[in-house]
Design a protein around this motif. Structure first.
Motif: not given
Length: 337
Positions: A177-186, A210-222
């Protein structure tokens, strides 16, 4: 297959270790070689090797700090430390971080072979978590090839699948989970988007994670800035530099400095826009230059390997065959030369 990363700041020692590893066979392959711990840490998070061979004394980040990071993040890999110091404190510290072998310089080929074969015996255990790491990396490697809706759905699916190992290996679950968060954060940091990170995932409800990581992904894609033209120009400039300086011992640190980016930021952008790691891209350029020399000159192989920037003739031959499916001599014969 054992995928080996070599970290050593002395070029001639690094080349010698790569040579030894490649000569052992047994489905053991060097997937990268780097000059310091910072480069190694970045490459680990890009290529997910199953074995790290690292010197203890290196600039930027030494070997002990590197293996501490690996241990704390519960990254599944075997670690072999090499050192010019017969110091019990170094060895004791390394063992506390789960290092598999501690070898003294000059490295003996048979000792290195035994250490790698020992690591191969633990490969099944390592590959269980490595499977998820590869899935995470594949997701981020192809993140610009999917539409926003598909990309956001995929991150939820990935998080849900990772949850299945929660009760088997809770530490590994948290690490993934930390790795996913770190990669989206980068990615978000690369386009200067402010975002929140969780200080820890331990004890946080699954749905909240799940909601936290999904929100980060949305911030990137949108975000319309995610395909900035200036980033493409920076990487194009780096590629032009490589095509001009391929004979040199080009490193991740050097290329990051050239583009005025951090190592992690440059590495991520380079992979994103070229589809290749820096090492793979440089080797492809060198092989293409070698093919030109093989077609248009009568130079010996040792001369060609030196001219295009390989550390030795045998390493040149192996890389050339990996990319073309034939040896340099076979390539020449295929042209009727």
């Amino acid at each position: 297959m054992l995928k080996v990363l070599v970290a050593e700041d002395e070029p001639w020692i690094r080349a010698a270790i790569v040579e030894m590893v490649e000569s052992i066979g047994h489905d053991i392959k060097v997937v990268g070689d780097v000059t310091n711990g910072v480069e190694a840490w970045h490459m680990i998070q890009q290529m997910w090797p199953t074995v790290l061979i690292t010197d203890i004394m290196m600039p930027e980040m030494d070997g002990l700090e590197l293996v501490r990071n690996i241990s704390e993040n519960k990254i599944p890999m075997a670690v072999i430390i090499i050192s010019g110091y017969e110091n019990f404190q170094y060895a004791q510290k390394a063992i506390s971080y789960g290092v598999n072998r501690y070898l003294l310089k000059p490295v003996n080929r048979e000792d290195l072979r035994d250490a790698l074969l020992e690591a191969m015996g633990k490969l099944t255990e390592i590959e269980k978590m490595n499977h998820y790491l590869i899935r995470i990396q594949t997701y981020f490697d192809t993140i610009n090839d999917v539409d926003p809706s598909g990309g956001i759905k995929s991150i939820y699916k990935l998080v849900d699948d990772i949850k299945t190992i929660k009760h088997l290996n809770y530490g590994a679950y948290l690490s993934l989970l930390r790795i996913i968060e770190s990669k989206i954060g980068s990615l978000l940091a690369s386009i200067e988007v402010e975002h929140k990170t969780m200080s820890q995932f331990n004890g946080i409800p699954d749905q909240e994670i799940r909601a936290h990581l999904g929100k980060l992904a949305e911030s990137w894609f949108l975000n319309p800035e995610r395909n900035k033209k200036e980033f493409k120009q920076i990487i194009k400039s780096a590629c032009d530099f490589i095509h001009t300086h391929y004979q040199d011992d080009l490193t991740l640190t050097q290329m990051a400095e050239y583009t005025d980016l951090s190592i992690s930021h440059f590495g991520s952008l380079f992979k994103r826009y070229t589809g290749e790691s820096l090492i793979s891209y440089i080797n492809q350029v060198r092989v293409e230059k070698a093919k030109e020399l093989l077609r248009n000159s009568n130079d010996k192989l040792y001369s060609i390997s030196e001219k295009v920037g390989f550390s030795s003739q045998s390493y040149f031959i192996r890389v050339f065959k990996n990319y073309t499916g034939m040896s340099p001599n076979e390539y020449r014969k295929s042209l009727g030369i």
